[in-house]
Design an enzyme around this catalytic site. Structure first.
Site, PDB file in Angstrom:
ATOM      1  N   SER A 154       0.832  -1.200   0.000  1.00 16.41           N
ATOM      2  CA  SER A 154       0.000   0.000   0.000  1.00 16.41           C
ATOM      3  C   SER A 154       0.870   1.255   0.000  1.00 16.41           C
ATOM      4  O   SER A 154       1.695   1.428  -0.893  1.00 16.41           O
ATOM      5  CB  SER A 154      -0.961  -0.046   1.199  1.00 16.41           C
ATOM      6  OG  SER A 154      -1.949   0.962   1.101  1.00 16.41           O
TER       7      SER A 154
ATOM      8  N   ASP B 203      -5.692  -3.374  -2.386  1.00 13.06           N
ATOM      9  CA  ASP B 203      -4.608  -3.131  -1.436  1.00 13.06           C
ATOM     10  C   ASP B 203      -4.050  -4.438  -0.854  1.00 13.06           C
ATOM     11  O   ASP B 203      -4.793  -5.275  -0.339  1.00 13.06           O
ATOM     12  CB  ASP B 203      -5.162  -2.259  -0.304  1.00 13.06           C
ATOM     13  CG  ASP B 203      -4.094  -1.648   0.573  1.00 13.06           C
ATOM     14  OD1 ASP B 203      -3.146  -2.368   0.937  1.00 13.06           O
ATOM     15  OD2 ASP B 203      -4.228  -0.465   0.922  1.00 13.06           O
TER      16      ASP B 203
END
Length: 312
Positions: free
Chosen positions: A45, A175
């Protein structure tokens, strides 16, 4: 190879500014280029964005500026209604994030990285983990062609905050934090399993985006969905991170692992609050003083061997 050093960077939204500022302080205090001292960098991320930046030659100070300048546009909520919107659809459009990533990485490809990289994502369509890896092994023949901004968008597509990323082969990528918010075990597995580096030769610097000091309410003891809904995500992410940290310390030995992940008040642990960026930098300046002697002692003496990609 007598020593192989790994840098890993957790997810955490705007709190990636903390990680970037820690690295910037290390460069400033120690007079080094931090990427020169690591043979592999892994990120999830926001940590994946930082890892990409370092691999493509950006300095941590550049990444600090990226978060300060672009964060308010990425997480814009002038009317303060996006929290309610998130109950039904994603909280933010991905367009500002995509524009920011395109601007910073331009037309560079993932394979142009000067460092070995592992970036975590998740394939929602196939319900399977998804790793972007630079061409540091013979079988890694595809990811190097992907534009860097697409890799960054895929690893940062946090569920309920951003829509899925369809930029890479029309896959439904989200993510990597859904399975590897702390990517330390991902990195150790890549080091040992793919690069065949003995565990005893591996040293790991793992940088988190700090954790809340929580007191779990008694209502969770026998609570159902209504009681667990608010706490579940935080508990899952924290438990996973603790488990990963314990595992890598066991595998590598505690002297080979340094984890930078201070405890802070729960109210400070927010993925998308951009008004407190100066506070994030100040916190990083404080904790960089605490951890700098250990970073210097454990990691600065080693210089990474030049990485040559197998494909380009």
């Amino acid at each position: 190879m007598s020593r192989f050093q790994v840098l890993t960077l957790d997810g955490g939204g705007i709190r990636g500014l903390f990680s970037a500022a820690i690295l910037a302080a290390a460069e400033e205090d120690l007079g080094i280029r931090i990427a020169d001292h690591f043979d592999l960098i892994a990120g999830t991320s926001t940590g994946g964005i930082i890892a990409l930046g370092l691999g493509l030659g950006m300095r941590p100070r550049d990444l600090v500026d990226f978060y300060v300048q672009c964060g308010p546009r990425i997480f814009s909520d002038p009317l303060r209604f996006r929290g309610l919107l998130r109950l039904i659809v994603r909280k933010y459009s991905s367009c500002p994030l995509e524009r920011a990533l395109r601007a910073v990485f331009e037309d560079r490809r993932f394979g142009e990285s000067e460092k070995r990289l592992v970036i975590a994502s998740y394939n929602l369509g196939e319900d399977d983990v998804y790793l972007f890896r630079t061409p540091h092994a013979e079988r890694l023949r595809r990811d190097f062609k992907v534009p860097a901004w697409q890799v960054a968008l895929a690893t940062a597509a946090a569920p309920t905050y951003f829509p899925v990323c369809r930029a890479v082969d029309d896959l439904r990528l989200v993510d990597g934090g859904v399975w590897a918010n702390n990517p330390a075990m991902v990195a150790v597995t890549e080091t040992f399993g793919t690069l065949h580096v003995p565990l005893e030769h591996t040293w790991l610097l793992s940088i988190g985006t700090y954790d809340p000091v929580e007191r779990r309410p008694a209502s969770l003891n026998k609570g159902g969905v209504a009681f667990w809904a608010k706490s579940a995500t935080g508990i899952i992410l924290r438990a996973g991170s603790i488990g990963v940290n314990n595992q890598v310390r066991y595998l590598l030995g505690p002297d080979h692992v340094l984890r930078v992940d201070p405890k802070v008040p729960p109210a400070d642990v927010v993925l998308d609050r951009t008004k407190g960026t100066s506070g994030l930098i100040a916190r990083a300046r404080h904790y960089s003083r605490v951890f700098m002697p250990a970073i210097h002692e454990k990691f600065v003496q080693h210089k990474a061997v030049l990485y040559t990609p197998l494909y380009s």
